[in-house]
Design a protein around this motif. Structure first.
Motif, PDB file in Angstrom:
ATOM      1  N   SER A  21       0.789  -1.329   0.096  1.00  0.00           N
ATOM      2  CA  SER A  21       0.066  -0.005   0.043  1.00  0.00           C
ATOM      3  C   SER A  21       0.863   1.327   0.056  1.00  0.00           C
ATOM      4  N   GLY A  22       2.064   1.221  -0.805  1.00  0.00           N
ATOM      5  CA  GLY A  22       2.904   2.352  -0.813  1.00  0.00           C
ATOM      6  C   GLY A  22       2.541   2.989  -1.774  1.00  0.00           C
ATOM      7  N   ARG A  23       3.905   3.615  -2.718  1.00  0.00           N
ATOM      8  CA  ARG A  23       3.626   4.509  -3.678  1.00  0.00           C
ATOM      9  C   ARG A  23       2.931   3.714  -4.805  1.00  0.00           C
ATOM     10  N   MET A  24       3.388   2.535  -5.249  1.00  0.00           N
ATOM     11  CA  MET A  24       2.813   1.884  -6.342  1.00  0.00           C
ATOM     12  C   MET A  24       1.377   1.282  -5.971  1.00  0.00           C
ATOM     13  N   GLY A  25       1.485   0.895  -4.726  1.00  0.00           N
ATOM     14  CA  GLY A  25       0.204   0.180  -4.190  1.00  0.00           C
ATOM     15  C   GLY A  25      -0.921   1.267  -4.493  1.00  0.00           C
ATOM     16  N   VAL A  44      -3.012  -6.337   1.076  1.00  0.00           N
ATOM     17  CA  VAL A  44      -2.273  -6.894   1.916  1.00  0.00           C
ATOM     18  C   VAL A  44      -1.213  -5.962   2.374  1.00  0.00           C
ATOM     19  N   ASP A  45      -0.851  -5.740   3.606  1.00  0.00           N
ATOM     20  CA  ASP A  45       0.507  -4.959   3.609  1.00  0.00           C
ATOM     21  C   ASP A  45       0.883  -5.180   5.201  1.00  0.00           C
ATOM     22  N   ASP A  46       2.107  -5.508   5.406  1.00  0.00           N
ATOM     23  CA  ASP A  46       2.363  -5.757   6.994  1.00  0.00           C
ATOM     24  C   ASP A  46       2.524  -4.512   7.708  1.00  0.00           C
ATOM     25  N   ASN A  47       2.428  -3.348   6.962  1.00  0.00           N
ATOM     26  CA  ASN A  47       1.947  -2.156   7.552  1.00  0.00           C
ATOM     27  C   ASN A  47       0.508  -1.889   7.764  1.00  0.00           C
ATOM     28  N   SER A  84       3.282  -5.167  -5.327  1.00  0.00           N
ATOM     29  CA  SER A  84       3.373  -3.904  -5.260  1.00  0.00           C
ATOM     30  C   SER A  84       4.397  -3.505  -4.132  1.00  0.00           C
ATOM     31  N   THR A  85       5.252  -4.606  -3.750  1.00  0.00           N
ATOM     32  CA  THR A  85       6.068  -4.304  -2.514  1.00  0.00           C
ATOM     33  C   THR A  85       7.546  -4.090  -2.973  1.00  0.00           C
ATOM     34  N   PRO A  86       8.530  -3.985  -2.031  1.00  0.00           N
ATOM     35  CA  PRO A  86       9.943  -3.571  -2.450  1.00  0.00           C
ATOM     36  C   PRO A  86      10.533  -4.716  -3.017  1.00  0.00           C
ATOM     37  N   THR A  87      11.467  -4.674  -3.786  1.00  0.00           N
ATOM     38  CA  THR A  87      12.097  -5.740  -4.952  1.00  0.00           C
ATOM     39  C   THR A  87      12.420  -7.090  -4.010  1.00  0.00           C
ATOM     40  N   PRO A  88      13.205  -6.840  -2.973  1.00  0.00           N
ATOM     41  CA  PRO A  88      13.530  -7.994  -2.212  1.00  0.00           C
ATOM     42  C   PRO A  88      12.587  -8.761  -1.777  1.00  0.00           C
ATOM     43  N   THR A  89      11.328  -8.332  -1.499  1.00  0.00           N
ATOM     44  CA  THR A  89      10.363  -9.155  -1.210  1.00  0.00           C
ATOM     45  C   THR A  89       9.635 -10.014  -2.370  1.00  0.00           C
ATOM     46  N   HIS A  90       9.992  -9.610  -3.528  1.00  0.00           N
ATOM     47  CA  HIS A  90       8.867 -10.113  -4.527  1.00  0.00           C
ATOM     48  C   HIS A  90       9.210 -11.882  -4.788  1.00  0.00           C
ATOM     49  N   GLU A  91      10.468 -12.148  -4.238  1.00  0.00           N
ATOM     50  CA  GLU A  91      10.378 -13.636  -4.460  1.00  0.00           C
ATOM     51  C   GLU A  91       9.633 -14.404  -3.912  1.00  0.00           C
ATOM     52  N   THR A 106       3.623  -8.726 -11.391  1.00  0.00           N
ATOM     53  CA  THR A 106       4.633  -7.715 -10.305  1.00  0.00           C
ATOM     54  C   THR A 106       5.270  -6.630 -10.792  1.00  0.00           C
ATOM     55  N   GLU A 107       5.635  -5.687 -10.055  1.00  0.00           N
ATOM     56  CA  GLU A 107       6.432  -4.501 -10.311  1.00  0.00           C
ATOM     57  C   GLU A 107       7.648  -4.968 -10.535  1.00  0.00           C
ATOM     58  N   LYS A 108       8.202  -4.239 -11.633  1.00  0.00           N
ATOM     59  CA  LYS A 108       9.765  -4.299 -12.164  1.00  0.00           C
ATOM     60  C   LYS A 108      10.521  -4.081 -10.869  1.00  0.00           C
ATOM     61  N   PRO A 109      11.806  -4.633 -10.737  1.00  0.00           N
ATOM     62  CA  PRO A 109      12.128  -5.795 -11.659  1.00  0.00           C
ATOM     63  C   PRO A 109      11.598  -6.988 -10.727  1.00  0.00           C
ATOM     64  N   PHE A 135       6.505  -3.251 -17.085  1.00  0.00           N
ATOM     65  CA  PHE A 135       7.012  -2.427 -17.652  1.00  0.00           C
ATOM     66  C   PHE A 135       6.404  -1.198 -18.397  1.00  0.00           C
ATOM     67  N   GLN A 136       5.817  -0.159 -17.771  1.00  0.00           N
ATOM     68  CA  GLN A 136       4.572   0.408 -18.239  1.00  0.00           C
ATOM     69  C   GLN A 136       4.786   1.371 -19.506  1.00  0.00           C
ATOM     70  N   ARG A 137       6.054   1.472 -19.877  1.00  0.00           N
ATOM     71  CA  ARG A 137       6.430   2.209 -21.184  1.00  0.00           C
ATOM     72  C   ARG A 137       5.754   1.421 -22.084  1.00  0.00           C
ATOM     73  N   ALA A 189      16.021  -0.473 -15.521  1.00  0.00           N
ATOM     74  CA  ALA A 189      15.349  -1.403 -16.195  1.00  0.00           C
ATOM     75  C   ALA A 189      14.252  -0.924 -17.250  1.00  0.00           C
ATOM     76  N   HIS A 190      13.741   0.119 -16.736  1.00  0.00           N
ATOM     77  CA  HIS A 190      12.361   0.501 -17.664  1.00  0.00           C
ATOM     78  C   HIS A 190      12.913   0.699 -19.017  1.00  0.00           C
ATOM     79  N   ASP A 191      14.071   1.749 -19.270  1.00  0.00           N
ATOM     80  CA  ASP A 191      14.681   1.951 -20.707  1.00  0.00           C
ATOM     81  C   ASP A 191      15.117   0.714 -21.317  1.00  0.00           C
TER      82      ASP A 191
HETATM   83  N1  LIG Z   1       6.800   1.003 -12.530  1.00  0.00           N
HETATM   84  C1  LIG Z   1       7.450   2.228 -11.845  1.00  0.00           C
HETATM   85  O1  LIG Z   1       7.436   3.166 -12.421  1.00  0.00           O
HETATM   86  C2  LIG Z   1       7.610   1.857 -10.531  1.00  0.00           C
HETATM   87  C3  LIG Z   1       8.012   3.228  -9.744  1.00  0.00           C
HETATM   88  C4  LIG Z   1       8.125   3.253  -8.526  1.00  0.00           C
HETATM   89  C5  LIG Z   1       8.536   1.604  -7.891  1.00  0.00           C
HETATM   90  N2  LIG Z   1       8.469   0.565  -8.631  1.00  0.00           N
HETATM   91  C6  LIG Z   1       8.774  -0.774  -7.887  1.00  0.00           C
HETATM   92  O2  LIG Z   1       7.389  -1.129  -6.974  1.00  0.00           O
HETATM   93  C7  LIG Z   1       7.841  -1.722  -6.075  1.00  0.00           C
HETATM   94  C8  LIG Z   1       7.218  -0.919  -4.731  1.00  0.00           C
HETATM   95  O3  LIG Z   1       7.938   0.144  -4.753  1.00  0.00           O
HETATM   96  P1  LIG Z   1       7.158   1.269  -3.938  1.00  0.00           P
HETATM   97  O4  LIG Z   1       8.048   2.648  -4.120  1.00  0.00           O
HETATM   98  O5  LIG Z   1       5.804   1.369  -4.214  1.00  0.00           O
HETATM   99  O6  LIG Z   1       7.395   1.058  -2.467  1.00  0.00           O
HETATM  100  P2  LIG Z   1       6.947   1.630  -1.181  1.00  0.00           P
HETATM  101  O7  LIG Z   1       8.110   1.563  -0.011  1.00  0.00           O
HETATM  102  O8  LIG Z   1       6.402   3.143  -1.400  1.00  0.00           O
HETATM  103  O9  LIG Z   1       5.749   0.707  -0.663  1.00  0.00           O
HETATM  104  C9  LIG Z   1       5.939  -0.670  -0.259  1.00  0.00           C
HETATM  105  C10 LIG Z   1       4.881  -1.006   0.551  1.00  0.00           C
HETATM  106  O10 LIG Z   1       5.126  -2.691   0.611  1.00  0.00           O
HETATM  107  C11 LIG Z   1       4.820  -2.939   1.910  1.00  0.00           C
HETATM  108  N3  LIG Z   1       5.293  -4.477   2.233  1.00  0.00           N
HETATM  109  C12 LIG Z   1       6.596  -4.542   2.356  1.00  0.00           C
HETATM  110  N4  LIG Z   1       7.116  -5.855   2.545  1.00  0.00           N
HETATM  111  C13 LIG Z   1       5.753  -6.695   2.492  1.00  0.00           C
HETATM  112  C14 LIG Z   1       5.504  -7.939   2.530  1.00  0.00           C
HETATM  113  N5  LIG Z   1       6.393  -8.961   2.732  1.00  0.00           N
HETATM  114  N6  LIG Z   1       3.996  -8.242   2.645  1.00  0.00           N
HETATM  115  C15 LIG Z   1       3.245  -7.208   2.506  1.00  0.00           C
HETATM  116  N7  LIG Z   1       3.616  -5.888   2.447  1.00  0.00           N
HETATM  117  C16 LIG Z   1       4.871  -5.570   2.411  1.00  0.00           C
HETATM  118  C17 LIG Z   1       5.420  -1.859   2.821  1.00  0.00           C
HETATM  119  O11 LIG Z   1       4.812  -1.769   4.107  1.00  0.00           O
HETATM  120  C18 LIG Z   1       4.862  -0.566   2.052  1.00  0.00           C
HETATM  121  O12 LIG Z   1       3.760  -0.327   2.551  1.00  0.00           O
HETATM  122  C19 LIG Z   1       9.489  -1.955  -6.090  1.00  0.00           C
HETATM  123  O13 LIG Z   1       9.598  -3.229  -6.696  1.00  0.00           O
HETATM  124  C20 LIG Z   1       9.762  -0.733  -7.432  1.00  0.00           C
HETATM  125  O14 LIG Z   1      11.091  -1.327  -7.985  1.00  0.00           O
HETATM  126  C21 LIG Z   1       7.888   0.714  -9.905  1.00  0.00           C
END
Ligand SMILES: NC(=O)c1ccc[n+]([C@@H]2O[C@H](COP(=O)([O-])OP(=O)(O)OC[C@H]3O[C@@H](n4cnc5c(N)ncnc54)[C@H](O)[C@@H]3O)[C@@H](O)[C@H]2O)c1
Length: 346
Positions: A21-25, A44-47, A84-91, A106-109, A135-137, A189-191
Protein backbone atom coordinates in the motif's frame (compact mmCIF):
# COMPACT_ATOMS: atom_id res chain seq x y z
CA UNK A 1 -32.93 -20.99 -34.66
CA UNK A 2 -29.40 -21.59 -33.33
CA UNK A 3 -28.32 -19.78 -30.20
CA UNK A 4 -24.71 -19.04 -29.39
CA UNK A 5 -23.48 -20.62 -26.18
CA UNK A 6 -24.31 -18.36 -23.22
CA UNK A 7 -21.57 -15.86 -22.40
CA UNK A 8 -22.41 -16.11 -18.71
CA UNK A 9 -20.23 -19.23 -18.58
CA UNK A 10 -17.22 -17.04 -19.41
CA UNK A 11 -15.43 -15.39 -16.56
CA UNK A 12 -16.12 -11.65 -16.77
CA UNK A 13 -14.37 -10.46 -13.64
CA UNK A 14 -11.07 -11.53 -12.15
CA UNK A 15 -10.90 -11.52 -8.35
CA UNK A 16 -7.54 -10.00 -7.40
CA UNK A 17 -5.54 -9.11 -4.31
CA UNK A 18 -3.11 -6.21 -4.09
CA UNK A 19 0.01 -6.59 -1.93
CA UNK A 20 1.62 -3.30 -0.91
CA UNK A 21 0.00 0.00 0.00
CA UNK A 22 2.96 2.27 -0.69
CA UNK A 23 3.69 4.48 -3.72
CA UNK A 24 2.91 1.86 -6.39
CA UNK A 25 0.18 0.30 -4.23
CA UNK A 26 -1.77 3.59 -4.34
CA UNK A 27 -1.49 3.69 -8.15
CA UNK A 28 -2.48 0.03 -8.57
CA UNK A 29 -5.40 0.27 -6.11
CA UNK A 30 -6.92 3.11 -8.13
CA UNK A 31 -6.44 1.21 -11.40
CA UNK A 32 -7.95 -2.02 -10.01
CA UNK A 33 -10.94 -0.18 -8.54
CA UNK A 34 -11.54 1.78 -11.76
CA UNK A 35 -11.54 -1.30 -13.98
CA UNK A 36 -14.86 -3.20 -14.05
CA UNK A 37 -13.02 -6.33 -15.16
CA UNK A 38 -11.59 -6.68 -11.64
CA UNK A 39 -13.27 -7.69 -8.42
CA UNK A 40 -11.04 -6.04 -5.79
CA UNK A 41 -10.66 -8.73 -3.09
CA UNK A 42 -8.44 -6.81 -0.71
CA UNK A 43 -5.14 -5.17 0.16
CA UNK A 44 -2.32 -6.90 2.00
CA UNK A 45 0.42 -4.99 3.81
CA UNK A 46 2.44 -5.84 6.88
CA UNK A 47 1.98 -2.18 7.76
CA UNK A 48 -1.62 -2.75 8.84
CA UNK A 49 -2.44 0.96 9.18
CA UNK A 50 -1.30 1.59 5.61
CA UNK A 51 -3.32 -1.36 4.31
CA UNK A 52 -6.46 -0.28 6.21
CA UNK A 53 -6.22 3.34 5.12
CA UNK A 54 -5.96 2.45 1.45
CA UNK A 55 -8.49 -0.40 1.67
CA UNK A 56 -11.05 1.94 3.28
CA UNK A 57 -10.82 4.29 0.29
CA UNK A 58 -11.81 1.48 -2.08
CA UNK A 59 -14.22 -0.32 0.30
CA UNK A 60 -12.23 -3.54 0.18
CA UNK A 61 -10.93 -5.76 3.03
CA UNK A 62 -7.38 -5.47 4.34
CA UNK A 63 -4.99 -8.16 5.58
CA UNK A 64 -1.64 -8.14 7.38
CA UNK A 65 -0.19 -11.08 5.43
CA UNK A 66 -0.69 -12.84 2.12
CA UNK A 67 -1.30 -16.14 3.95
CA UNK A 68 -4.21 -14.57 5.87
CA UNK A 69 -5.73 -13.24 2.65
CA UNK A 70 -5.40 -16.57 0.83
CA UNK A 71 -6.86 -18.38 3.83
CA UNK A 72 -9.78 -15.90 3.95
CA UNK A 73 -10.64 -16.77 0.34
CA UNK A 74 -10.20 -20.54 0.68
CA UNK A 75 -13.80 -21.17 -0.37
CA UNK A 76 -14.11 -18.37 -2.99
CA UNK A 77 -11.65 -18.60 -5.86
CA UNK A 78 -9.05 -15.87 -6.26
CA UNK A 79 -7.62 -15.45 -9.75
CA UNK A 80 -4.67 -13.11 -9.48
CA UNK A 81 -2.41 -11.01 -7.36
CA UNK A 82 -0.67 -7.69 -7.92
CA UNK A 83 2.61 -7.39 -6.04
CA UNK A 84 3.65 -3.79 -5.33
CA UNK A 85 6.15 -4.31 -2.52
CA UNK A 86 9.91 -3.59 -2.42
CA UNK A 87 11.93 -5.73 -4.84
CA UNK A 88 13.66 -7.96 -2.20
CA UNK A 89 10.19 -9.15 -1.08
CA UNK A 90 9.02 -10.22 -4.55
CA UNK A 91 10.50 -13.74 -4.53
CA UNK A 92 8.77 -15.06 -1.36
CA UNK A 93 5.47 -13.42 -2.30
CA UNK A 94 5.59 -14.75 -5.88
CA UNK A 95 6.39 -18.25 -4.59
CA UNK A 96 3.52 -18.17 -2.09
CA UNK A 97 1.06 -16.85 -4.68
CA UNK A 98 2.14 -19.43 -7.29
CA UNK A 99 1.71 -22.24 -4.73
CA UNK A 100 -1.87 -21.01 -4.27
CA UNK A 101 -2.38 -21.19 -8.08
CA UNK A 102 -2.64 -17.43 -8.50
CA UNK A 103 -1.38 -15.70 -11.62
CA UNK A 104 0.89 -12.83 -10.72
CA UNK A 105 1.53 -9.28 -11.81
CA UNK A 106 4.68 -7.90 -10.21
CA UNK A 107 6.30 -4.50 -10.26
CA UNK A 108 9.64 -4.36 -12.04
CA UNK A 109 12.17 -5.78 -11.57
CA UNK A 110 11.10 -9.37 -10.87
CA UNK A 111 14.20 -9.65 -8.67
CA UNK A 112 17.59 -8.06 -8.20
CA UNK A 113 19.82 -10.33 -10.33
CA UNK A 114 19.32 -12.18 -13.61
CA UNK A 115 20.05 -15.56 -11.97
CA UNK A 116 17.35 -15.03 -9.33
CA UNK A 117 14.90 -13.87 -12.03
CA UNK A 118 15.57 -17.16 -13.87
CA UNK A 119 15.00 -19.21 -10.70
CA UNK A 120 11.70 -17.44 -10.02
CA UNK A 121 10.44 -18.23 -13.52
CA UNK A 122 11.42 -21.90 -12.97
CA UNK A 123 9.23 -21.95 -9.85
CA UNK A 124 6.39 -20.34 -11.78
CA UNK A 125 6.59 -22.90 -14.58
CA UNK A 126 6.20 -25.73 -12.07
CA UNK A 127 2.87 -24.23 -10.94
CA UNK A 128 1.54 -23.45 -14.42
CA UNK A 129 0.54 -19.85 -13.63
CA UNK A 130 1.53 -16.59 -15.36
CA UNK A 131 4.15 -14.17 -14.06
CA UNK A 132 3.63 -10.72 -15.60
CA UNK A 133 6.28 -8.09 -14.98
CA UNK A 134 5.26 -4.43 -15.28
CA UNK A 135 7.21 -2.25 -17.69
CA UNK A 136 4.69 0.53 -18.26
CA UNK A 137 6.44 2.24 -21.18
CA UNK A 138 5.05 -0.57 -23.35
CA UNK A 139 1.52 0.72 -22.56
CA UNK A 140 2.14 4.48 -22.72
CA UNK A 141 0.56 6.12 -25.81
CA UNK A 142 3.72 8.11 -26.74
CA UNK A 143 6.20 5.28 -26.21
CA UNK A 144 3.83 2.90 -28.03
CA UNK A 145 3.55 5.29 -30.96
CA UNK A 146 7.36 5.54 -31.17
CA UNK A 147 7.52 1.72 -31.17
CA UNK A 148 4.99 1.54 -34.03
CA UNK A 149 6.82 4.24 -36.03
CA UNK A 150 10.14 2.46 -35.80
CA UNK A 151 8.74 -1.03 -36.39
CA UNK A 152 6.90 0.20 -39.51
CA UNK A 153 10.14 1.61 -40.95
CA UNK A 154 9.25 5.27 -40.27
CA UNK A 155 12.88 6.29 -39.71
CA UNK A 156 14.58 3.56 -41.73
CA UNK A 157 17.16 1.47 -39.91
CA UNK A 158 17.83 2.69 -36.35
CA UNK A 159 21.48 3.68 -35.96
CA UNK A 160 21.60 5.33 -32.53
CA UNK A 161 19.28 6.13 -29.63
CA UNK A 162 19.65 8.64 -26.88
CA UNK A 163 17.55 8.17 -23.74
CA UNK A 164 17.34 10.41 -20.69
CA UNK A 165 15.85 9.34 -17.35
CA UNK A 166 15.68 12.34 -15.01
CA UNK A 167 14.09 11.38 -11.69
CA UNK A 168 11.85 13.86 -9.85
CA UNK A 169 11.37 14.62 -7.03
CA UNK A 170 14.88 13.85 -5.84
CA UNK A 171 14.36 10.92 -3.41
CA UNK A 172 14.97 11.39 0.31
CA UNK A 173 18.48 10.90 1.77
CA UNK A 174 17.10 7.94 3.71
CA UNK A 175 15.86 6.25 0.50
CA UNK A 176 19.14 6.96 -1.29
CA UNK A 177 21.35 5.68 1.53
CA UNK A 178 19.26 2.69 2.64
CA UNK A 179 19.35 0.30 -0.25
CA UNK A 180 17.17 1.90 -2.93
CA UNK A 181 19.64 4.55 -4.00
CA UNK A 182 21.70 3.17 -6.87
CA UNK A 183 20.07 4.64 -9.94
CA UNK A 184 21.16 1.83 -12.25
CA UNK A 185 19.56 -0.85 -10.05
CA UNK A 186 16.45 1.22 -9.38
CA UNK A 187 15.65 2.87 -12.69
CA UNK A 188 17.54 1.56 -15.74
CA UNK A 189 15.39 -1.56 -16.31
CA UNK A 190 12.49 0.51 -17.72
CA UNK A 191 14.43 1.95 -20.64
CA UNK A 192 16.51 -1.19 -21.21
CA UNK A 193 13.29 -3.18 -21.62
CA UNK A 194 11.75 -0.51 -23.84
CA UNK A 195 14.65 -0.07 -26.24
CA UNK A 196 15.22 -3.86 -26.59
CA UNK A 197 11.52 -4.13 -27.50
CA UNK A 198 11.65 -1.23 -29.97
CA UNK A 199 14.80 -2.49 -31.69
CA UNK A 200 13.77 -6.15 -31.54
CA UNK A 201 17.38 -6.87 -30.76
CA UNK A 202 19.64 -7.96 -27.93
CA UNK A 203 22.44 -6.10 -26.21
CA UNK A 204 25.91 -7.37 -27.19
CA UNK A 205 28.02 -5.35 -24.75
CA UNK A 206 27.64 -2.75 -22.00
CA UNK A 207 29.86 0.06 -20.75
CA UNK A 208 28.76 2.24 -17.84
CA UNK A 209 30.15 5.06 -15.74
CA UNK A 210 28.46 6.19 -12.54
CA UNK A 211 29.12 9.09 -10.22
CA UNK A 212 27.89 10.29 -6.84
CA UNK A 213 26.85 13.93 -6.68
CA UNK A 214 28.14 14.56 -3.14
CA UNK A 215 30.60 13.22 -0.59
CA UNK A 216 28.08 11.43 1.62
CA UNK A 217 26.66 9.43 -1.32
CA UNK A 218 30.17 8.75 -2.62
CA UNK A 219 31.32 7.36 0.74
CA UNK A 220 28.23 5.12 0.87
CA UNK A 221 28.90 3.95 -2.72
CA UNK A 222 25.58 5.30 -3.99
CA UNK A 223 25.59 6.19 -7.68
CA UNK A 224 22.98 8.86 -8.40
CA UNK A 225 24.11 9.82 -11.93
CA UNK A 226 25.13 7.35 -14.62
CA UNK A 227 25.65 6.91 -18.34
CA UNK A 228 25.22 3.45 -19.84
CA UNK A 229 26.28 2.65 -23.41
CA UNK A 230 24.55 -0.35 -24.95
CA UNK A 231 25.91 -1.94 -28.12
CA UNK A 232 23.21 -3.95 -29.84
CA UNK A 233 23.89 -7.04 -31.93
CA UNK A 234 22.60 -5.47 -35.19
CA UNK A 235 24.85 -2.44 -34.61
CA UNK A 236 22.58 0.18 -32.97
CA UNK A 237 24.35 2.13 -30.24
CA UNK A 238 22.17 3.37 -27.37
CA UNK A 239 23.18 5.88 -24.72
CA UNK A 240 21.09 5.86 -21.55
CA UNK A 241 21.75 8.71 -19.13
CA UNK A 242 20.15 8.59 -15.70
CA UNK A 243 20.05 11.20 -12.96
CA UNK A 244 18.30 11.70 -9.63
CA UNK A 245 18.81 15.43 -9.97
CA UNK A 246 16.04 16.65 -12.29
CA UNK A 247 14.79 19.38 -9.94
CA UNK A 248 12.59 20.93 -12.67
CA UNK A 249 10.14 18.01 -13.12
CA UNK A 250 10.04 14.39 -14.23
CA UNK A 251 12.25 14.34 -17.34
CA UNK A 252 11.76 11.24 -19.51
CA UNK A 253 12.90 11.45 -23.12
CA UNK A 254 13.78 8.97 -25.84
CA UNK A 255 15.19 9.83 -29.26
CA UNK A 256 15.91 7.27 -31.97
CA UNK A 257 17.93 8.30 -35.03
CA UNK A 258 17.78 6.20 -38.20
CA UNK A 259 18.84 6.08 -41.87
CA UNK A 260 15.61 7.84 -42.93
CA UNK A 261 14.77 10.15 -40.05
CA UNK A 262 14.48 10.65 -36.32
CA UNK A 263 11.61 9.95 -33.91
CA UNK A 264 11.33 10.90 -30.28
CA UNK A 265 9.18 10.84 -27.16
CA UNK A 266 9.16 14.19 -25.41
CA UNK A 267 8.08 15.32 -21.96
CA UNK A 268 4.50 16.30 -21.14
CA UNK A 269 3.77 19.52 -19.27
CA UNK A 270 1.40 19.80 -16.27
CA UNK A 271 -1.09 21.64 -18.48
CA UNK A 272 -1.09 23.09 -21.99
CA UNK A 273 -1.47 26.71 -20.80
CA UNK A 274 1.13 29.02 -22.31
CA UNK A 275 1.65 32.68 -21.35
CA UNK A 276 3.38 35.05 -23.76
CA UNK A 277 4.48 38.45 -22.45
CA UNK A 278 7.32 40.95 -22.66
CA UNK A 279 9.71 38.66 -20.79
CA UNK A 280 9.17 35.62 -22.99
CA UNK A 281 6.95 32.62 -23.62
CA UNK A 282 6.20 30.76 -20.40
CA UNK A 283 5.10 27.17 -20.21
CA UNK A 284 4.14 25.03 -17.18
CA UNK A 285 6.63 22.60 -15.64
CA UNK A 286 6.97 18.99 -16.76
CA UNK A 287 4.63 16.58 -15.01
CA UNK A 288 5.58 16.01 -11.38
CA UNK A 289 6.63 12.33 -11.31
CA UNK A 290 5.86 8.80 -12.48
CA UNK A 291 2.28 8.60 -11.06
CA UNK A 292 1.27 11.59 -13.25
CA UNK A 293 3.42 10.83 -16.32
CA UNK A 294 2.39 7.18 -16.59
CA UNK A 295 -1.16 7.29 -15.20
CA UNK A 296 -2.73 6.14 -18.47
CA UNK A 297 -0.05 3.49 -19.00
CA UNK A 298 -0.52 2.06 -15.49
CA UNK A 299 -4.25 1.67 -16.18
CA UNK A 300 -3.67 0.04 -19.58
CA UNK A 301 -1.07 -2.26 -18.06
CA UNK A 302 -3.50 -3.65 -15.47
CA UNK A 303 -6.17 -3.98 -18.17
CA UNK A 304 -3.67 -6.17 -20.06
CA UNK A 305 -3.30 -8.22 -16.85
CA UNK A 306 -7.10 -8.65 -16.92
CA UNK A 307 -6.68 -9.96 -20.51
CA UNK A 308 -4.19 -12.53 -19.21
CA UNK A 309 -6.47 -13.61 -16.36
CA UNK A 310 -9.78 -13.61 -18.23
CA UNK A 311 -8.83 -14.30 -21.86
CA UNK A 312 -5.59 -16.23 -21.26
CA UNK A 313 -3.71 -13.76 -23.47
CA UNK A 314 0.06 -14.12 -23.13
CA UNK A 315 1.78 -11.31 -21.23
CA UNK A 316 3.84 -9.18 -23.66
CA UNK A 317 6.98 -9.15 -21.46
CA UNK A 318 8.35 -12.69 -21.65
CA UNK A 319 10.57 -14.62 -19.27
CA UNK A 320 13.50 -14.16 -21.66
CA UNK A 321 12.84 -10.38 -21.77
CA UNK A 322 12.95 -10.18 -17.96
CA UNK A 323 16.15 -12.23 -17.76
CA UNK A 324 17.84 -10.31 -20.61
CA UNK A 325 16.92 -6.90 -19.12
CA UNK A 326 18.30 -7.91 -15.74
CA UNK A 327 21.50 -9.23 -17.38
CA UNK A 328 22.04 -5.80 -18.94
CA UNK A 329 21.45 -4.05 -15.57
CA UNK A 330 23.80 -6.51 -13.82
CA UNK A 331 26.42 -5.82 -16.53
CA UNK A 332 26.03 -2.05 -16.16
CA UNK A 333 26.71 -2.31 -12.42
CA UNK A 334 29.71 -4.57 -13.09
CA UNK A 335 31.07 -2.15 -15.70
CA UNK A 336 30.72 0.78 -13.26
CA UNK A 337 32.82 -1.09 -10.73
CA UNK A 338 35.46 -2.49 -13.09
CA UNK A 339 35.70 0.35 -15.60
CA UNK A 340 35.62 -2.33 -18.33
CA UNK A 341 33.24 -3.14 -21.16
CA UNK A 342 31.13 -6.20 -20.27
CA UNK A 343 30.43 -8.58 -23.17
CA UNK A 344 27.15 -10.41 -22.83
CA UNK A 345 27.74 -12.89 -25.64
CA UNK A 346 31.43 -13.68 -25.13
N1 LIG B 1 6.79 1.09 -12.50
C1 LIG B 1 7.33 2.12 -11.90
O1 LIG B 1 7.47 3.20 -12.46
C2 LIG B 1 7.77 1.99 -10.47
C3 LIG B 1 7.95 3.14 -9.70
C4 LIG B 1 8.33 3.00 -8.38
C5 LIG B 1 8.55 1.74 -7.83
N2 LIG B 1 8.38 0.64 -8.63
C6 LIG B 1 8.59 -0.72 -8.05
O2 LIG B 1 7.47 -1.00 -7.21
C7 LIG B 1 7.87 -1.77 -6.07
C8 LIG B 1 7.38 -1.06 -4.81
O3 LIG B 1 7.94 0.22 -4.73
P1 LIG B 1 7.24 1.41 -3.90
O4 LIG B 1 8.02 2.62 -4.24
O5 LIG B 1 5.76 1.39 -4.11
O6 LIG B 1 7.56 0.96 -2.41
P2 LIG B 1 6.98 1.61 -1.05
O7 LIG B 1 8.08 1.48 -0.05
O8 LIG B 1 6.39 2.95 -1.29
O9 LIG B 1 5.78 0.63 -0.65
C9 LIG B 1 5.99 -0.73 -0.36
C10 LIG B 1 4.86 -1.22 0.56
O10 LIG B 1 5.01 -2.65 0.69
C11 LIG B 1 4.81 -3.01 2.06
N3 LIG B 1 5.50 -4.29 2.30
C12 LIG B 1 6.83 -4.51 2.40
N4 LIG B 1 7.08 -5.82 2.52
C13 LIG B 1 5.87 -6.45 2.56
C14 LIG B 1 5.47 -7.82 2.66
N5 LIG B 1 6.36 -8.80 2.76
N6 LIG B 1 4.14 -8.11 2.64
C15 LIG B 1 3.22 -7.11 2.53
N7 LIG B 1 3.55 -5.81 2.42
C16 LIG B 1 4.86 -5.47 2.42
C17 LIG B 1 5.38 -1.82 2.86
O11 LIG B 1 4.84 -1.78 4.15
C18 LIG B 1 4.93 -0.64 1.98
O12 LIG B 1 3.64 -0.17 2.33
C19 LIG B 1 9.39 -1.96 -6.20
O13 LIG B 1 9.64 -3.22 -6.75
C20 LIG B 1 9.81 -0.85 -7.17
O14 LIG B 1 10.96 -1.21 -7.94
C21 LIG B 1 7.98 0.73 -9.91
Amino acid sequence: MTFLSPTTSLLQQARVLLVGSGRMGHIRAKAIFSNPRFDFAGIVDDNVDGAKKLADVYRTPHFSSLSDAIHHYSSTPLHGIIISTPTPTHEPLITEAASANLSIFTEKPVDETSSSVKEIFNTIRAHNVSLCCGFQRRFDPSYLSLFNTIRSGGIGTPLTASIFFGDHPVPSRQFLLQGGGNIISDCSAHDVDYIRWVLGDDVKSVYAVGTSSDEELGKAGVIDNATVVLNFQKGTVVTLTLSRGANYGYDQRCEVFGTAGMASVKNITESSTEVSNATGIHRPKWQHSFPQRFEVAFGQELDAFADTLLLKKPWPVSESDCVAVQKVCDAALESCESGQVVNLFA
